[in-house]
Scaffold this active site. Structure first.
Site: not given
Length: 188
Positions: A112-116, A135-137
């Site tokens: 959620s830190t990134y999503a926010r 692999t992350l996007e």
């Protein structure tokens, strides 16, 4: 299918090498500074991003085709953090190597830190007997540049154990991403 607890995750990581390297607790600070947490949580494992990135660029004005992907659409970058251009994305990989048991399926969700901040992390499930670096996007949905951090938490993996073993695992069918080592581009 039931979700697995911190105790199960610890036991499996330590006895079978399911996650390597493995952090049995939750790390929230490094070198006296707050970081985006990683490690074992109540019902999941918060994964970290390695310092290896492929940042999408439109300098070649090409069509994005998952069946015929042009590697020149990415700029390779190594560092402690990465800036993603507005309305663009970057690929990365986990620091952790995974070995998923035959009776387990995982779902991976962004933190959620990134999503926010308008940064969405997308990862598909880890199928039974899949292994490799993930692999992350990272999608930057904002009209501004966005920063992501290597060595810090970026997504959470939830583990689900089936009441019976699958007939055909990812390994059995020769999955195309089996054993991937670095940031892996689409394969048709």
């Amino acid at each position: 299918m039931s979700i697995k607890s911190d105790k199960w995750i610890r036991r499996m990581a330590e006895s079978t090498g399911m996650i390597e390297p493995f952090e049995p607790g939750q790390i929230r600070e490094a070198d006296g500074k707050k970081i985006i947490s990683y490690g074992t949580s109540s019902y999941g494992y918060d994964i970290r991003c390695a310092p290896e990135f492929k940042v999408f660029t439109n300098i070649h004005s090409t069509v994005v085709d998952p069946k015929n992907f042009d590697e020149k659409s990415f700029v390779d970058f190594h560092g402690d953090s990465c800036i993603i251009p507005p309305n663009s994305f970057a690929l990365a990989r986990t620091l952790e190597y995974f070995r998923i048991p035959r009776n387990v399926l995982t779902i991976c969700l962004g933190k959620s830190t990134y999503a926010r901040c308008g940064i969405i992390v997308n990862v598909t499930p880890f199928e039974p007997e899949w292994e490799g670096y993930v692999t992350l996007e990272f999608s930057n949905t904002t009209p501004l540049p966005a920063k992501i951090y290597a060595g810090e938490g970026c997504a959470q993996v939830l583990f689900f154990e089936s009441d019976e073993v699958c007939e055909t695992s990812y390994k059995d069918r020769g999955g195309k991403y089996q054993g991937q080592q670095g940031v892996t581009l689409p394969k048709a």
